[in-house]
Design a protein around this motif. Sequence first.
Motif, PDB file in Angstrom:
ATOM      1  N   ARG A  11     -32.475 -35.129   8.675  1.00 36.50           N
ATOM      2  CA  ARG A  11     -32.630 -36.242   9.818  1.00 36.50           C
ATOM      3  C   ARG A  11     -34.170 -36.352   9.904  1.00 36.50           C
ATOM      4  O   ARG A  11     -34.762 -35.465  10.119  1.00 36.50           O
ATOM      5  N   LEU A  12     -34.381 -37.677   9.843  1.00 34.77           N
ATOM      6  CA  LEU A  12     -35.913 -37.878   9.954  1.00 34.77           C
ATOM      7  C   LEU A  12     -35.991 -38.756  11.247  1.00 34.77           C
ATOM      8  O   LEU A  12     -35.063 -39.580  11.093  1.00 34.77           O
ATOM      9  N   ALA A  13     -37.166 -38.855  11.912  1.00 35.46           N
ATOM     10  CA  ALA A  13     -37.047 -39.658  13.214  1.00 35.46           C
ATOM     11  C   ALA A  13     -38.319 -40.337  13.331  1.00 35.46           C
ATOM     12  O   ALA A  13     -39.305 -39.692  12.983  1.00 35.46           O
ATOM     13  N   ALA A  14     -38.302 -41.269  13.891  1.00 37.06           N
ATOM     14  CA  ALA A  14     -39.641 -41.848  14.432  1.00 37.06           C
ATOM     15  C   ALA A  14     -39.869 -41.684  15.962  1.00 37.06           C
ATOM     16  O   ALA A  14     -39.024 -40.994  16.272  1.00 37.06           O
ATOM     17  N   PRO A  15     -41.215 -41.678  16.029  1.00 42.80           N
ATOM     18  CA  PRO A  15     -41.615 -41.098  17.344  1.00 42.80           C
ATOM     19  C   PRO A  15     -41.011 -41.734  18.764  1.00 42.80           C
ATOM     20  O   PRO A  15     -40.783 -40.961  19.610  1.00 42.80           O
ATOM     21  N   GLN A  16     -40.527 -42.741  18.715  1.00 40.28           N
ATOM     22  CA  GLN A  16     -39.811 -43.445  19.768  1.00 40.28           C
ATOM     23  C   GLN A  16     -38.221 -43.174  19.919  1.00 40.28           C
ATOM     24  O   GLN A  16     -37.626 -43.425  20.712  1.00 40.28           O
ATOM     25  N   ALA A  17     -37.854 -42.301  18.764  1.00 33.88           N
ATOM     26  CA  ALA A  17     -36.140 -41.917  18.946  1.00 33.88           C
ATOM     27  C   ALA A  17     -36.085 -40.960  20.086  1.00 33.88           C
ATOM     28  O   ALA A  17     -37.101 -40.349  20.413  1.00 33.88           O
ATOM     29  N   ARG A  18     -34.909 -41.167  20.395  1.00 36.48           N
ATOM     30  CA  ARG A  18     -34.384 -40.247  21.685  1.00 36.48           C
ATOM     31  C   ARG A  18     -33.018 -39.692  21.305  1.00 36.48           C
ATOM     32  O   ARG A  18     -32.297 -40.297  20.396  1.00 36.48           O
ATOM     33  N   PHE A  19     -32.603 -38.531  21.614  1.00 37.66           N
ATOM     34  CA  PHE A  19     -31.450 -37.877  21.178  1.00 37.66           C
ATOM     35  C   PHE A  19     -30.808 -37.167  22.294  1.00 37.66           C
ATOM     36  O   PHE A  19     -31.569 -36.684  23.391  1.00 37.66           O
ATOM     37  N   GLY A  20     -29.696 -37.263  22.278  1.00 36.99           N
ATOM     38  CA  GLY A  20     -28.748 -36.545  23.550  1.00 36.99           C
ATOM     39  C   GLY A  20     -27.385 -36.542  23.334  1.00 36.99           C
ATOM     40  O   GLY A  20     -26.679 -37.468  22.677  1.00 36.99           O
ATOM     41  N   HIS A  21     -26.519 -36.000  24.229  1.00 32.28           N
ATOM     42  CA  HIS A  21     -25.273 -35.863  24.150  1.00 32.28           C
ATOM     43  C   HIS A  21     -24.876 -36.058  25.741  1.00 32.28           C
ATOM     44  O   HIS A  21     -24.592 -35.217  26.515  1.00 32.28           O
ATOM     45  N   PRO A  22     -24.813 -37.477  26.351  1.00 33.16           N
ATOM     46  CA  PRO A  22     -24.581 -37.804  27.676  1.00 33.16           C
ATOM     47  C   PRO A  22     -23.171 -37.939  27.792  1.00 33.16           C
ATOM     48  O   PRO A  22     -22.693 -38.377  29.081  1.00 33.16           O
ATOM     49  N   GLU A  23     -22.440 -37.309  27.054  1.00 32.28           N
ATOM     50  CA  GLU A  23     -20.611 -37.462  27.348  1.00 32.28           C
ATOM     51  C   GLU A  23     -20.523 -37.067  28.779  1.00 32.28           C
ATOM     52  O   GLU A  23     -19.519 -37.551  29.224  1.00 32.28           O
ATOM     53  N   VAL A  24     -20.993 -35.880  29.242  1.00 37.76           N
ATOM     54  CA  VAL A  24     -20.483 -35.370  30.485  1.00 37.76           C
ATOM     55  C   VAL A  24     -20.972 -36.111  31.587  1.00 37.76           C
ATOM     56  O   VAL A  24     -20.039 -36.323  32.634  1.00 37.76           O
ATOM     57  N   LYS A  25     -21.817 -37.049  31.414  1.00 40.05           N
ATOM     58  CA  LYS A  25     -22.263 -38.010  32.567  1.00 40.05           C
ATOM     59  C   LYS A  25     -21.201 -39.148  32.759  1.00 40.05           C
ATOM     60  O   LYS A  25     -21.315 -39.701  33.737  1.00 40.05           O
ATOM     61  N   ILE A  26     -20.319 -39.412  31.962  1.00 38.24           N
ATOM     62  CA  ILE A  26     -19.127 -40.217  32.175  1.00 38.24           C
ATOM     63  C   ILE A  26     -17.763 -39.422  32.201  1.00 38.24           C
ATOM     64  O   ILE A  26     -16.494 -40.109  31.740  1.00 38.24           O
ATOM     65  N   MET A  28     -28.485 -42.690   2.501  1.00 34.99           N
ATOM     66  CA  MET A  28     -29.203 -42.922   3.793  1.00 34.99           C
ATOM     67  C   MET A  28     -28.616 -43.847   4.763  1.00 34.99           C
ATOM     68  O   MET A  28     -27.951 -44.902   4.534  1.00 34.99           O
ATOM     69  N   LEU A  29     -28.438 -43.143   6.020  1.00 31.54           N
ATOM     70  CA  LEU A  29     -27.803 -43.917   7.053  1.00 31.54           C
ATOM     71  C   LEU A  29     -28.781 -44.465   8.050  1.00 31.54           C
ATOM     72  O   LEU A  29     -29.676 -43.845   8.403  1.00 31.54           O
ATOM     73  N   THR A  30     -28.735 -45.771   8.448  1.00 33.36           N
ATOM     74  CA  THR A  30     -29.799 -46.380   9.350  1.00 33.36           C
ATOM     75  C   THR A  30     -28.901 -47.047  10.340  1.00 33.36           C
ATOM     76  O   THR A  30     -27.681 -47.409  10.285  1.00 33.36           O
ATOM     77  N   GLY A  31     -29.466 -47.652  11.414  1.00 33.32           N
ATOM     78  CA  GLY A  31     -29.179 -48.536  12.418  1.00 33.32           C
ATOM     79  C   GLY A  31     -30.008 -49.791  12.675  1.00 33.32           C
ATOM     80  O   GLY A  31     -30.982 -49.734  12.469  1.00 33.32           O
ATOM     81  N   GLN A  32     -29.209 -50.845  12.461  1.00 30.70           N
ATOM     82  CA  GLN A  32     -29.740 -52.077  12.956  1.00 30.70           C
ATOM     83  C   GLN A  32     -30.270 -52.372  14.031  1.00 30.70           C
ATOM     84  O   GLN A  32     -29.442 -51.871  14.998  1.00 30.70           O
ATOM     85  N   GLY A  33     -31.302 -52.957  14.436  1.00 26.97           N
ATOM     86  CA  GLY A  33     -31.925 -52.887  15.809  1.00 26.97           C
ATOM     87  C   GLY A  33     -32.570 -52.085  16.394  1.00 26.97           C
ATOM     88  O   GLY A  33     -33.157 -51.213  15.815  1.00 26.97           O
ATOM     89  N   ARG A  34     -32.322 -51.848  17.769  1.00 28.82           N
ATOM     90  CA  ARG A  34     -33.324 -50.979  18.592  1.00 28.82           C
ATOM     91  C   ARG A  34     -32.764 -49.588  18.604  1.00 28.82           C
ATOM     92  O   ARG A  34     -33.518 -48.596  18.753  1.00 28.82           O
ATOM     93  N   ALA A  35     -31.453 -49.283  18.112  1.00 32.65           N
ATOM     94  CA  ALA A  35     -31.115 -47.843  18.098  1.00 32.65           C
ATOM     95  C   ALA A  35     -30.234 -47.489  16.790  1.00 32.65           C
ATOM     96  O   ALA A  35     -29.986 -48.505  15.891  1.00 32.65           O
ATOM     97  N   ILE A  67     -33.646 -42.037  11.383  1.00 31.01           N
ATOM     98  CA  ILE A  67     -33.368 -42.474  13.081  1.00 31.01           C
ATOM     99  C   ILE A  67     -34.602 -43.035  13.550  1.00 31.01           C
ATOM    100  O   ILE A  67     -35.691 -42.566  13.947  1.00 31.01           O
ATOM    101  N   HIS A  68     -34.482 -44.572  13.893  1.00 37.40           N
ATOM    102  CA  HIS A  68     -35.678 -45.198  14.419  1.00 37.40           C
ATOM    103  C   HIS A  68     -35.724 -45.315  15.850  1.00 37.40           C
ATOM    104  O   HIS A  68     -36.601 -45.567  16.450  1.00 37.40           O
TER     105      HIS A  68
END
Length: 260
Positions: A122-137, A54-61, A104-105
């Motif tokens: 992939r399982l996600a919490a309701p507040q999770a957001r997803f995206g590929h914003p690479e083009v924006k930079i 299982m992969l998770t992330g510490q903190g808000r993301a 994914i929390h």
Amino acid sequence: MQEREVVSYGVEGGIAMLELRRPDCLNAMNPALLGQLLAALERAERDEAAGAVMLTGQGRAFSAGADIGYLSRASAAEVRELARLAVAVTGRIETLGKPVLAAIHGDALGGGLEIAEACMLRLAAPQARFGHPEVKIGAVAGFGGTTRLPRLIGKGRAAEMLLTGRLIDAEEACRLGLVNRVVAADRLIAESEALLREIMAQSPLAVRLSWEAIHRGLSMSEDESARLGADYFGLVAQSEDFRIGTQAFLDKRQPEFKGR
């Protein structure tokens, strides 16, 4: 001087728990994090006590993607090497031979989403957001997103995400097929563990070959993919687990698989 631990490793109930630990920068990915993640995945592959990961992330993301601070200082060659390291990580996830789930929390963006895209589930919490914003930079989803996202949600929907950089919420991600399900934040880890244990209760060989047939079959014609599935069916028929499973079915009892 010892390198700071930015990816933790532990085994709980047969599941290797890997946590990204750069919460101060939303688990952004630099060479240290990706290198430690690759080492942790290789450890999980060898660890007989771990039947799944299982992969998770510490903190808000979960992970906000590549470390923009690092990218702004790096040479083009260093950026390319970072992408190659990330591709090695995502490739290892896909070919680990054990189920890998991303819980994914919070935000999974850019390279963070590409790590999740490589997972079986992939399982996600309701507040999770997803995206590929690479083009924006002025960048490209170079960690495998241009390959995996179209296969997960279709070419047109993937193009919209990759070309606009727009973020989507967990419910839309589920509707598109990017995540398997959305669960309450306080139940995310428990639900993820339950799903992994349901898979771990099956024959490990059958699970591994089923995933391999899915993964490899996507790059084959329909006929080639069907033949691969038939070949793997024949392969598992030689296993002890196949005999155990078929006899248990006839006896109307739960099989106790041996993993061989």
